[in-house]
Design a protein around this motif. Sequence first.
Motif, PDB file in Angstrom:
ATOM      1  N   ALA A  83       0.843  -1.206   0.000  1.00  0.00           N
ATOM      2  CA  ALA A  83       0.000   0.000   0.000  1.00  0.00           C
ATOM      3  C   ALA A  83       0.873   1.249   0.000  1.00  0.00           C
ATOM      4  O   ALA A  83       0.589   2.233  -0.696  1.00  0.00           O
ATOM      5  CB  ALA A  83      -0.926  -0.007   1.209  1.00  0.00           C
ATOM      6  N   GLY A  84       1.960   1.216   0.761  1.00  0.00           N
ATOM      7  CA  GLY A  84       2.876   2.347   0.794  1.00  0.00           C
ATOM      8  C   GLY A  84       4.033   2.217  -0.173  1.00  0.00           C
ATOM      9  O   GLY A  84       4.863   3.125  -0.272  1.00  0.00           O
ATOM     10  N   LYS A  85       4.086   1.077  -0.885  1.00  0.00           N
ATOM     11  CA  LYS A  85       5.147   0.794  -1.858  1.00  0.00           C
ATOM     12  C   LYS A  85       6.535   0.945  -1.233  1.00  0.00           C
ATOM     13  O   LYS A  85       7.407   1.646  -1.745  1.00  0.00           O
ATOM     14  CB  LYS A  85       4.995   1.688  -3.093  1.00  0.00           C
ATOM     15  N   VAL A  86       6.687   0.248  -0.097  1.00  0.00           N
ATOM     16  CA  VAL A  86       7.962   0.260   0.624  1.00  0.00           C
ATOM     17  C   VAL A  86       8.294  -1.172   1.034  1.00  0.00           C
ATOM     18  O   VAL A  86       7.437  -1.884   1.559  1.00  0.00           O
ATOM     19  CB  VAL A  86       7.910   1.173   1.864  1.00  0.00           C
ATOM     20  N   ALA A  87       9.526  -1.571   0.793  1.00  0.00           N
ATOM     21  CA  ALA A  87       9.993  -2.888   1.211  1.00  0.00           C
ATOM     22  C   ALA A  87      11.092  -2.722   2.253  1.00  0.00           C
ATOM     23  O   ALA A  87      11.860  -1.758   2.209  1.00  0.00           O
ATOM     24  CB  ALA A  87      10.523  -3.677   0.014  1.00  0.00           C
ATOM     25  N   THR A  88      11.153  -3.644   3.192  1.00  0.00           N
ATOM     26  CA  THR A  88      12.203  -3.633   4.200  1.00  0.00           C
ATOM     27  C   THR A  88      13.293  -4.612   3.781  1.00  0.00           C
ATOM     28  O   THR A  88      13.018  -5.798   3.573  1.00  0.00           O
ATOM     29  CB  THR A  88      11.659  -4.032   5.579  1.00  0.00           C
TER      30      THR A  88
END
Length: 212
Positions: A83-88
């Motif tokens: 949803a936030g287009k962020v990967a850890t």
Amino acid sequence: MPKILIVGGGYAGFYTAWKLEKQLRKGEADVTMVDPLPYMTYQPFLPEVAAGSIEARHSVVAHRRHLKRTHVVTAKVTKIDHAGKVATITPPEGEPYEFAYDQIVVTAGAVSRTFPIPGIADNAIGLKTIEEAVAIRDRLMSNFDKAASLPAGPARDRLLSVVVVGGGFAGIEVFAELRSLASSLVGKYPQLTFDDTHFHLIEAMGRIMPEV
């Protein structure tokens, strides 16, 4: 510049990055590939590696050697917030960090399934990585060395017994390759004979290699 994140550097991930390098114009997109291993493995070659038919280095492709315009990160992706287009991204050393992307391709590799079988995860060797294939070969060869110094009996039988769980493509091929390796090793040990080696294939379904 749009950011493309590829999770996994196996067959699908590597070729995705490789094809994008050929298709994308310079400056059209920024491609990053994340995988905990620095190479792609041709898994169909692993049974041959386990038997020593081919060298281990001939079944792997180094990421950095062949991907010239892809940012290769040797680490794990431990979380995806689409949803936030962020990967850890969690590297082997150092703290995890966040990576923003515009497009994501998830090609995380397969792992050996252990099923709810007690003890299999602790004792069995899988066949998904080059390290596992080499470990299988080393185990079989070292067992022959140990068995050659033992008298006939249960201890020697155990060392010369091979059990393959799974009768699919990989299971049948590694069974045949290891059977061939064991047959060739017998000729180098005067103390052992073909009949001293025991190979067992275990398949839960009613037939082997149902794909064919």
